[in-house]
Write a protein that holds these residues in place. Structure first.
Motif, PDB file in Angstrom:
ATOM      1  N   GLY A   1     -16.631   5.383  60.245  1.00 23.02           N
ATOM      2  CA  GLY A   1     -16.611   5.312  61.750  1.00 23.02           C
ATOM      3  C   GLY A   1     -16.573   3.479  61.430  1.00 23.02           C
ATOM      4  N   LEU A   2     -16.860   2.464  60.895  1.00 29.26           N
ATOM      5  CA  LEU A   2     -16.741   1.568  60.778  1.00 29.26           C
ATOM      6  C   LEU A   2     -15.435   1.154  60.935  1.00 29.26           C
ATOM      7  CD1 LEU A   2     -19.108   0.231  57.548  1.00 29.26           C
ATOM      8  CD2 LEU A   2     -20.064   0.301  59.965  1.00 29.26           C
ATOM      9  N   TRP A   3     -15.733  -0.309  61.499  1.00 24.38           N
ATOM     10  CA  TRP A   3     -14.339  -0.882  61.858  1.00 24.38           C
ATOM     11  C   TRP A   3     -14.245  -2.596  61.012  1.00 24.38           C
ATOM     12  CZ3 TRP A   3     -10.988   0.499  65.409  1.00 24.38           C
ATOM     13  CH2 TRP A   3     -11.132   1.590  66.269  1.00 24.38           C
ATOM     14  N   LEU A   4     -12.787  -2.499  60.462  1.00 27.05           N
ATOM     15  CA  LEU A   4     -13.024  -3.457  59.597  1.00 27.05           C
ATOM     16  C   LEU A   4     -11.428  -4.597  59.924  1.00 27.05           C
ATOM     17  CD1 LEU A   4     -12.806  -2.235  55.676  1.00 27.05           C
ATOM     18  CD2 LEU A   4     -14.821  -2.974  56.799  1.00 27.05           C
ATOM     19  N   GLN A   5     -12.467  -5.675  59.356  1.00 23.78           N
ATOM     20  CA  GLN A   5     -11.228  -6.248  59.819  1.00 23.78           C
ATOM     21  C   GLN A   5      -9.924  -7.109  58.529  1.00 23.78           C
ATOM     22  OE1 GLN A   5     -10.333 -11.391  59.738  1.00 23.78           O
ATOM     23  NE2 GLN A   5     -11.503 -11.107  61.642  1.00 23.78           N
ATOM     24  N   MET A   6      -8.776  -7.019  58.914  1.00 19.04           N
ATOM     25  CA  MET A   6      -7.885  -6.838  57.748  1.00 19.04           C
ATOM     26  C   MET A   6      -6.722  -8.033  58.768  1.00 19.04           C
ATOM     27  SD  MET A   6      -6.773  -2.800  56.220  1.00 19.04           S
ATOM     28  CE  MET A   6      -6.471  -3.155  55.071  1.00 19.04           C
ATOM     29  N   ARG A   7      -6.084  -8.311  57.220  1.00 18.45           N
ATOM     30  CA  ARG A   7      -5.298  -9.996  57.094  1.00 18.45           C
ATOM     31  C   ARG A   7      -3.796  -9.080  56.999  1.00 18.45           C
ATOM     32  NH1 ARG A   7      -8.206 -15.235  57.166  1.00 18.45           N
ATOM     33  NH2 ARG A   7      -9.953 -14.408  58.194  1.00 18.45           N
ATOM     34  N   ILE A   8      -2.095  -9.236  58.242  1.00 14.81           N
ATOM     35  CA  ILE A   8      -0.980  -9.162  57.627  1.00 14.81           C
ATOM     36  C   ILE A   8      -0.071 -10.849  57.229  1.00 14.81           C
ATOM     37  CG2 ILE A   8       1.282  -8.341  57.897  1.00 14.81           C
ATOM     38  CD1 ILE A   8       0.368  -5.917  59.790  1.00 14.81           C
ATOM     39  N   LEU A  57      -0.207  -6.785  53.481  1.00 15.58           N
ATOM     40  CA  LEU A  57      -1.363  -6.564  53.958  1.00 15.58           C
ATOM     41  C   LEU A  57      -3.179  -6.578  53.630  1.00 15.58           C
ATOM     42  CD1 LEU A  57      -3.231  -4.526  56.500  1.00 15.58           C
ATOM     43  CD2 LEU A  57      -2.210  -2.656  55.171  1.00 15.58           C
ATOM     44  N   LEU A  58      -3.594  -7.476  53.438  1.00 13.73           N
ATOM     45  CA  LEU A  58      -4.766  -8.222  52.845  1.00 13.73           C
ATOM     46  C   LEU A  58      -6.611  -7.399  54.089  1.00 13.73           C
ATOM     47  CD1 LEU A  58      -3.841 -11.446  52.633  1.00 13.73           C
ATOM     48  CD2 LEU A  58      -3.624  -9.577  50.993  1.00 13.73           C
ATOM     49  N   LEU A  59      -7.331  -7.066  52.786  1.00 12.18           N
ATOM     50  CA  LEU A  59      -8.650  -7.315  53.195  1.00 12.18           C
ATOM     51  C   LEU A  59      -9.255  -8.484  52.642  1.00 12.18           C
ATOM     52  CD1 LEU A  59     -10.765  -4.711  54.611  1.00 12.18           C
ATOM     53  CD2 LEU A  59     -10.618  -4.206  53.198  1.00 12.18           C
ATOM     54  N   PRO A  60     -10.051  -8.848  53.971  1.00 15.67           N
ATOM     55  CA  PRO A  60     -11.373  -9.547  53.023  1.00 15.67           C
ATOM     56  C   PRO A  60     -12.408  -9.706  52.388  1.00 15.67           C
ATOM     57  CG  PRO A  60     -10.952 -10.035  55.569  1.00 15.67           C
ATOM     58  CD  PRO A  60     -10.132  -8.775  55.337  1.00 15.67           C
ATOM     59  N   LEU A  61     -12.643  -9.835  51.957  1.00 13.91           N
ATOM     60  CA  LEU A  61     -14.296 -10.210  50.564  1.00 13.91           C
ATOM     61  C   LEU A  61     -15.768  -9.900  51.579  1.00 13.91           C
ATOM     62  CD1 LEU A  61     -15.214  -9.427  47.971  1.00 13.91           C
ATOM     63  CD2 LEU A  61     -15.659 -12.203  48.533  1.00 13.91           C
ATOM     64  N   LYS A  62     -15.923  -9.146  51.918  1.00 16.94           N
ATOM     65  CA  LYS A  62     -17.105  -8.884  53.075  1.00 16.94           C
ATOM     66  C   LYS A  62     -18.114 -10.176  52.950  1.00 16.94           C
ATOM     67  CE  LYS A  62     -20.331  -5.025  54.429  1.00 16.94           C
ATOM     68  NZ  LYS A  62     -20.635  -3.639  54.023  1.00 16.94           N
TER      69      LYS A  62
END
Length: 140
Positions: free
Chosen positions: A113-120, A37-42
């Protein structure tokens, strides 16, 4: 080999993570099997000259991001030592490089309450690690 450890750089990387004004949700999907599970750099919200970037421009930058923060790893990641070697390629808390088109994208709601895109992604889709994501992101 079940990954129970975290990156020795996790504390420093979390501090860097906060410098990028990124928020890690308290509840995230758990990567299973050989997935990560990854979180892209903003992406930046304004240019170095102070011009605010429109949301559409930030979305394009997010979709083309190739630098990610490792949030969690499934229990089967890097178990095949014949294929991956004796050490895992990355650990939770690392900054990694992966394909901008790879994996499954999902949206996760943060505590604020913000929505973040994550990747698997699959464990074999990690191309490298970095101590400093700034060297990989042109717009920073």
């Amino acid at each position: 080999m079940e990954i129970k450890e975290v990156s020795p750089n996790k504390k420093r990387n979390l501090a860097m993570f906060k410098n990028y004004d990124m928020e890690l949700p308290s509840k995230v999907p758990q990567a299973t099997g050989y997935r990560i599970l990854l979180l892209p750099l903003k992406p930046k919200e304004k240019t170095s000259g102070g011009i605010l970037l429109p949301e559409q421009s930030q979305d394009v930058a997010l979709d083309s991001m190739m630098c990610f923060y490792v949030v969690s790893m499934g229990s089967a990641c890097y178990c095949d030592t014949a294929k991956y070697g004796p050490e895992p390629w990355c650990l939770p808390g690392d900054w990694v490089i992966s394909s901008k088109h790879g994996g499954v994208r999902t949206m996760v709601k943060t505590d604020s309450g913000l929505w973040l895109q994550m990747r698997i992604i699959n464990d074999d889709e990690i191309f490298g690690t970095t101590d400093d994501p700034e060297v990989l992101v042109k717009q920073r």
